[in-house]
Design an enzyme around this catalytic site. Sequence first.
Site, short mmCIF file in Angstrom:
data_model
loop_
_atom_site.label_atom_id
_atom_site.label_comp_id
_atom_site.label_asym_id
_atom_site.label_seq_id
_atom_site.Cartn_x
_atom_site.Cartn_y
_atom_site.Cartn_z
N LYS A 11 -9.06 -4.90 -10.85
CA LYS A 11 -8.72 -4.72 -9.44
C LYS A 11 -9.95 -4.81 -8.53
O LYS A 11 -11.09 -4.77 -9.01
CB LYS A 11 -8.00 -3.38 -9.28
CG LYS A 11 -6.64 -3.31 -10.01
CD LYS A 11 -5.93 -1.99 -9.75
CE LYS A 11 -4.56 -1.92 -10.44
NZ LYS A 11 -3.84 -0.65 -10.14
N TYR A 51 3.98 -6.41 -6.85
CA TYR A 51 4.32 -4.98 -6.95
C TYR A 51 5.69 -4.67 -6.33
O TYR A 51 5.95 -3.52 -5.97
CB TYR A 51 3.23 -4.13 -6.30
CG TYR A 51 2.04 -3.90 -7.22
CD1 TYR A 51 2.18 -3.17 -8.40
CD2 TYR A 51 0.76 -4.36 -6.90
CE1 TYR A 51 1.10 -2.93 -9.24
CE2 TYR A 51 -0.33 -4.11 -7.73
CZ TYR A 51 -0.14 -3.41 -8.90
OH TYR A 51 -1.21 -3.16 -9.74
N ASN A 114 -7.81 2.32 -9.14
CA ASN A 114 -7.95 2.69 -10.55
C ASN A 114 -8.35 1.55 -11.48
O ASN A 114 -8.01 1.54 -12.65
CB ASN A 114 -6.69 3.42 -11.02
CG ASN A 114 -5.45 2.57 -10.93
OD1 ASN A 114 -5.51 1.42 -10.53
ND2 ASN A 114 -4.32 3.14 -11.33
N HIS A 117 -5.10 -3.13 -13.97
CA HIS A 117 -3.65 -3.16 -14.17
C HIS A 117 -3.37 -3.72 -15.55
O HIS A 117 -4.08 -4.61 -16.01
CB HIS A 117 -2.97 -4.07 -13.13
CG HIS A 117 -1.57 -4.46 -13.53
ND1 HIS A 117 -0.49 -3.64 -13.35
CD2 HIS A 117 -1.10 -5.56 -14.19
CE1 HIS A 117 0.59 -4.24 -13.84
NE2 HIS A 117 0.25 -5.40 -14.35
N GLU A 128 4.95 -11.35 -15.61
CA GLU A 128 3.65 -11.33 -14.94
C GLU A 128 2.79 -12.52 -15.36
O GLU A 128 2.03 -13.07 -14.54
CB GLU A 128 2.94 -10.00 -15.22
CG GLU A 128 3.64 -8.83 -14.52
CD GLU A 128 3.06 -7.46 -14.84
OE1 GLU A 128 3.63 -6.46 -14.38
OE2 GLU A 128 2.02 -7.39 -15.54
P1 RTP Z 1 -0.62 -0.61 -13.11
O1 RTP Z 1 0.81 -1.04 -12.87
O2 RTP Z 1 -1.53 -0.92 -11.95
O3 RTP Z 1 -1.15 -1.10 -14.42
O4 RTP Z 1 -0.67 0.97 -13.24
P2 RTP Z 1 0.34 1.91 -13.99
O5 RTP Z 1 1.37 1.11 -14.73
O6 RTP Z 1 -0.50 2.86 -14.76
O7 RTP Z 1 1.01 2.66 -12.77
P3 RTP Z 1 2.34 2.28 -11.94
O8 RTP Z 1 3.23 3.46 -11.98
O9 RTP Z 1 2.88 0.96 -12.35
O10 RTP Z 1 1.77 2.18 -10.45
C1 RTP Z 1 1.14 1.00 -10.00
C2 RTP Z 1 -0.10 1.37 -9.24
O11 RTP Z 1 0.27 2.07 -8.05
C3 RTP Z 1 -0.69 3.05 -7.76
N1 RTP Z 1 -0.08 4.37 -7.75
N2 RTP Z 1 -0.39 5.25 -6.87
N3 RTP Z 1 -0.53 7.60 -5.34
C4 RTP Z 1 0.30 7.54 -6.37
O12 RTP Z 1 1.01 8.47 -6.70
C5 RTP Z 1 0.34 6.33 -7.14
N4 RTP Z 1 1.09 6.11 -8.18
C6 RTP Z 1 0.82 4.85 -8.58
C7 RTP Z 1 -1.75 3.00 -8.82
O13 RTP Z 1 -2.84 2.23 -8.36
C8 RTP Z 1 -1.05 2.32 -9.98
O14 RTP Z 1 -1.96 1.67 -10.80
MG MG Z 2 2.53 -0.41 -13.82
#
Ligand code: RTP
Ligand code: MG
Length: 143
Positions: A11, A51, A114, A117, A128
């Site tokens: 990212k 997203y 973070n 992804h 994707e």
């Molecule tokens: P990613 O998709 O980026 O690999 O991350 P992930 O599966 O671990 O998390 P996901 O639930 O898919 O959420 C996508 C991205 O959204 C942001 N996020 N912010 N502020 C919040 O509560 C929150 N929750 C998620 C994060 O940047 C996350 O990577």
């Molecule tokens: Mg995710």
Amino acid sequence: MMTERTISIIKPDAVAKNVIGQIYDRFEKAGLRVVAAKMMQLSDEQAKAFYAVHQARPFYNDLVSFMTSGPVMVQVLEGENAIAKNREVMGATNPAEAAPGTIRADFAASIDENAVHGSDAPETAAEEIKFFFTDAELCARKR
Ligand code: RTP
Ligand code: MG
């Protein structure tokens, strides 16, 4: 064991920190191989579409503006159980909860910024990969 492919995105925060190489090192040490890669500046439309699954979530607008705040490095990783393995080396979404030695523990500043992804399931990995790469851009290994 199953050979899989998954999408990884380094990212904008991690690209700005100049740690692409250190993150690739984590992939390689975990047995994941890069079979396609491109650096790109995501447009607003691309980030929103990528997203779209999160469009009803309160963090969606911030996520889209973060993902377009600078270049990202997008790669297809291949290996045994690549989807789960990539998420293991990434660490938890919130770096404060990420296990020591994971990418997010070492390079991420917050849940919003973070570092990486990774696709979360075979179906989303396939979608994707298609989102970013043509079949011809996926490089099969000859040796
Ligand atoms: P990613 O998709 O980026 O690999 O991350 P992930 O599966 O671990 O998390 P996901 O639930 O898919 O959420 C996508 C991205 O959204 C942001 N996020 N912010 N502020 C919040 O509560 C929150 N929750 C998620 C994060 O940047 C996350 O990577
Ligand atoms: Mg995710």
